[in-house]
Write a protein that holds these residues in place. Structure first.
Motif, mmCIF file in Angstrom:
data_model
loop_
_atom_site.group_PDB
_atom_site.id
_atom_site.type_symbol
_atom_site.label_atom_id
_atom_site.label_comp_id
_atom_site.label_asym_id
_atom_site.label_seq_id
_atom_site.Cartn_x
_atom_site.Cartn_y
_atom_site.Cartn_z
ATOM 1 N N SER A 170 -57.623 10.117 -78.393
ATOM 2 C CA SER A 170 -57.990 7.967 -77.785
ATOM 3 C C SER A 170 -59.509 9.302 -77.892
ATOM 4 O O SER A 170 -60.953 7.768 -77.578
ATOM 5 C CB SER A 170 -57.633 7.942 -75.573
ATOM 6 N N ALA A 171 -59.578 10.132 -77.387
ATOM 7 C CA ALA A 171 -61.240 11.059 -77.169
ATOM 8 C C ALA A 171 -61.957 11.111 -78.578
ATOM 9 O O ALA A 171 -63.087 10.407 -78.408
ATOM 10 C CB ALA A 171 -61.194 11.876 -76.206
ATOM 11 N N LEU A 172 -61.560 11.011 -79.555
ATOM 12 C CA LEU A 172 -61.461 11.002 -80.890
ATOM 13 C C LEU A 172 -62.190 9.165 -81.211
ATOM 14 O O LEU A 172 -63.035 9.290 -81.718
ATOM 15 C CB LEU A 172 -60.809 11.794 -81.863
ATOM 16 N N LEU A 173 -60.968 8.657 -80.711
ATOM 17 C CA LEU A 173 -61.353 7.153 -81.340
ATOM 18 C C LEU A 173 -62.027 6.841 -80.667
ATOM 19 O O LEU A 173 -63.165 6.212 -81.417
ATOM 20 C CB LEU A 173 -60.135 6.246 -81.357
ATOM 21 N N THR A 174 -62.627 6.578 -79.631
ATOM 22 C CA THR A 174 -63.991 6.569 -78.452
ATOM 23 C C THR A 174 -65.429 7.290 -79.649
ATOM 24 O O THR A 174 -66.420 6.661 -79.702
ATOM 25 C CB THR A 174 -63.797 6.882 -77.670
ATOM 26 N N PHE A 175 -65.118 8.324 -80.013
ATOM 27 C CA PHE A 175 -66.466 8.983 -80.339
ATOM 28 C C PHE A 175 -66.709 8.567 -81.690
ATOM 29 O O PHE A 175 -67.801 8.252 -82.296
ATOM 30 C CB PHE A 175 -65.907 10.246 -80.123
ATOM 31 N N PHE A 176 -65.920 7.554 -82.389
ATOM 32 C CA PHE A 176 -65.643 7.308 -83.891
ATOM 33 C C PHE A 176 -66.609 5.997 -83.062
ATOM 34 O O PHE A 176 -67.624 5.548 -83.851
ATOM 35 C CB PHE A 176 -64.884 7.161 -84.436
ATOM 36 N N LEU A 177 -66.087 5.297 -82.592
ATOM 37 C CA LEU A 177 -66.517 3.683 -82.503
ATOM 38 C C LEU A 177 -67.927 4.322 -82.113
ATOM 39 O O LEU A 177 -68.790 3.614 -82.294
ATOM 40 C CB LEU A 177 -65.522 3.500 -81.588
ATOM 41 N N ILE A 178 -68.251 4.759 -81.434
ATOM 42 C CA ILE A 178 -70.040 5.222 -80.358
ATOM 43 C C ILE A 178 -70.051 5.739 -81.747
ATOM 44 O O ILE A 178 -71.655 5.188 -81.138
ATOM 45 C CB ILE A 178 -69.706 5.998 -79.075
ATOM 46 N N GLY A 179 -70.032 6.108 -82.539
ATOM 47 C CA GLY A 179 -71.328 7.167 -83.358
ATOM 48 C C GLY A 179 -71.581 5.395 -84.256
ATOM 49 O O GLY A 179 -72.505 5.042 -84.995
ATOM 50 N N ARG A 180 -70.397 4.625 -84.858
ATOM 51 C CA ARG A 180 -70.717 3.498 -85.598
ATOM 52 C C ARG A 180 -71.526 2.728 -85.341
ATOM 53 O O ARG A 180 -71.956 1.862 -85.907
ATOM 54 C CB ARG A 180 -69.425 3.417 -85.669
ATOM 55 N N ILE A 181 -71.586 2.322 -83.692
ATOM 56 C CA ILE A 181 -72.454 2.402 -82.780
ATOM 57 C C ILE A 181 -73.770 2.220 -82.930
ATOM 58 O O ILE A 181 -74.700 1.472 -83.277
ATOM 59 C CB ILE A 181 -71.595 1.557 -81.620
ATOM 60 N N LEU A 182 -73.943 3.892 -82.616
ATOM 61 C CA LEU A 182 -74.919 3.865 -82.686
ATOM 62 C C LEU A 182 -75.881 4.569 -84.057
ATOM 63 O O LEU A 182 -77.026 4.592 -84.336
ATOM 64 C CB LEU A 182 -75.420 5.715 -81.986
ATOM 65 N N CYS A 183 -75.166 4.565 -84.622
ATOM 66 C CA CYS A 183 -75.567 5.344 -86.318
ATOM 67 C C CYS A 183 -75.435 3.543 -87.345
ATOM 68 O O CYS A 183 -74.139 3.448 -87.997
ATOM 69 C CB CYS A 183 -75.287 6.120 -87.477
ATOM 70 N N PRO A 184 -76.158 2.981 -87.112
ATOM 71 C CA PRO A 184 -75.766 1.106 -88.104
ATOM 72 C C PRO A 184 -75.675 1.546 -89.808
ATOM 73 O O PRO A 184 -76.273 2.679 -89.822
ATOM 74 C CB PRO A 184 -76.728 0.255 -87.807
ATOM 75 N N LYS A 185 -75.491 0.748 -90.248
ATOM 76 C CA LYS A 185 -75.231 0.437 -91.783
ATOM 77 C C LYS A 185 -76.395 0.545 -92.200
ATOM 78 O O LYS A 185 -77.190 -0.620 -91.905
ATOM 79 C CB LYS A 185 -74.517 0.149 -92.482
ATOM 80 N N LYS A 186 -76.981 0.775 -93.549
ATOM 81 C CA LYS A 186 -77.572 1.104 -94.022
ATOM 82 C C LYS A 186 -77.868 0.125 -95.270
ATOM 83 O O LYS A 186 -76.731 0.364 -96.248
ATOM 84 C CB LYS A 186 -78.961 2.291 -94.362
ATOM 85 N N GLN A 187 -78.528 -0.746 -95.092
ATOM 86 C CA GLN A 187 -78.699 -2.073 -96.463
ATOM 87 C C GLN A 187 -78.758 -1.527 -97.492
ATOM 88 O O GLN A 187 -79.822 -0.683 -97.251
ATOM 89 C CB GLN A 187 -79.545 -3.419 -96.789
ATOM 90 N N ARG A 188 -77.948 -0.781 -98.805
ATOM 91 C CA ARG A 188 -77.725 -0.499 -99.645
ATOM 92 C C ARG A 188 -78.880 -1.187 -100.447
ATOM 93 O O ARG A 188 -79.396 -2.332 -100.850
ATOM 94 C CB ARG A 188 -76.800 -0.876 -100.061
#
Length: 253
Positions: A170-188
């Motif tokens: 659960s902690a690893l999944l939470t860390f991954f989701l927080i990282g996706r939120i803080l690091c948005p995808k860059k438009q190609r």
């Protein structure tokens, strides 16, 4: 008068002998037994039923100790342990195999151990000590034992399993989701169209090659949370050889 005096003297001797027999042992040959009024234990514990005594005579082989039990629900007391030169633990009944002699007559100790206490052991325990000629005084003492259920305890193995199979993922999944939120995808970025080397626009007598596309190195956070498509595009772009701009050459024509 002489006969009256003789009669009074004889009566006084009888009274003196009676008082000596009835009252002197109470003060000279007496024994006192003491034990705690209340005892508490948890289910499964080893309860110590304490009992101490003081006697005017040193303990001998004639000294005896008896322990009796009266249930909490009531009823007559029942003797379940006897000591006389050696211990005689119960061989049957409720306390069979669960009573151990812990006393020392030389130190005035007549205690016993009740092993693996249960809720059915609640009741009144009586300690009786006899040490002839000390048989008067207070040879008995009572203790009320209360056994309560043991509080639930979490074992270390249970905590380890809980951390390994539930909390850690659960902690690893939470860390991954927080990282996706803080690091948005860059438009190609769309690559700009380039002119062919043979194309010549008006006013140009020579052609040049376009400068190579500048590839910005992604940050550690972006690499960690980069989509597979973006990751493949980045590495393919990085492997493409850069095209250096051809030097300016003046026509000899």
């Amino acid at each position: 008068m002489h006969r009256q005096r003789i009669g009074n003297t004889a009566l006084n001797k009888v009274l003196l002998f009676y008082l000596t027999v009835c009252f002197v042992p109470t003060f000279v040959w007496s024994i006192t037994v003491n034990s705690p009024a209340e005892l508490h234990a948890s289910k499964g514990d080893t309860a110590t039923l304490s009992c101490t005594f003081t006697s005017t005579s040193p303990p001998t082989s004639k000294m005896t100790v008896d322990w009796s039990y009266r249930p909490q629900t009531g009823g007559p007391p029942q003797t379940f342990f006897h000591f006389s030169s050696r211990a005689f633990p119960p061989s049957e009944g409720q306390f069979s195999g669960r009573v151990k002699w812990q006393g020392s007559p030389a130190r005035g100790d007549a205690s016993i151990l009740l092993i693996n206490a249960t809720l059915n052991d609640n009741g009144t325990y009586t300690c009786s000590v006899r040490n002839p000629p000390d048989v008067h005084g207070s040879p008995t003492s009572h203790s009320v034992l209360t056994v309560t259920p043991r509080a639930a305890r979490v074992r270390f193995s249970d905590v380890t399993l809980l951390l390994a199979f539930i909390l850690l993922p659960s902690a690893l999944l939470t860390f991954f989701l927080i990282g996706r939120i803080l690091c948005p995808k860059k438009q190609r970025s769309q690559s700009k169209p380039t002119r062919s080397p043979i194309e010549v626009t008006e006013g140009e007598e020579y052609s040049t090659r376009p400068a190579a596309e500048t590839v910005k190195s992604p940050t550690c956070c972006e690499l960690c949370f980069m989509d597979p498509d973006e990751e493949e595009y980045y590495y393919n772009l990085k492997k493409t050889p850069s095209m250096e701009e051809e030097p300016y050459v003046e026509s000899k024509c």
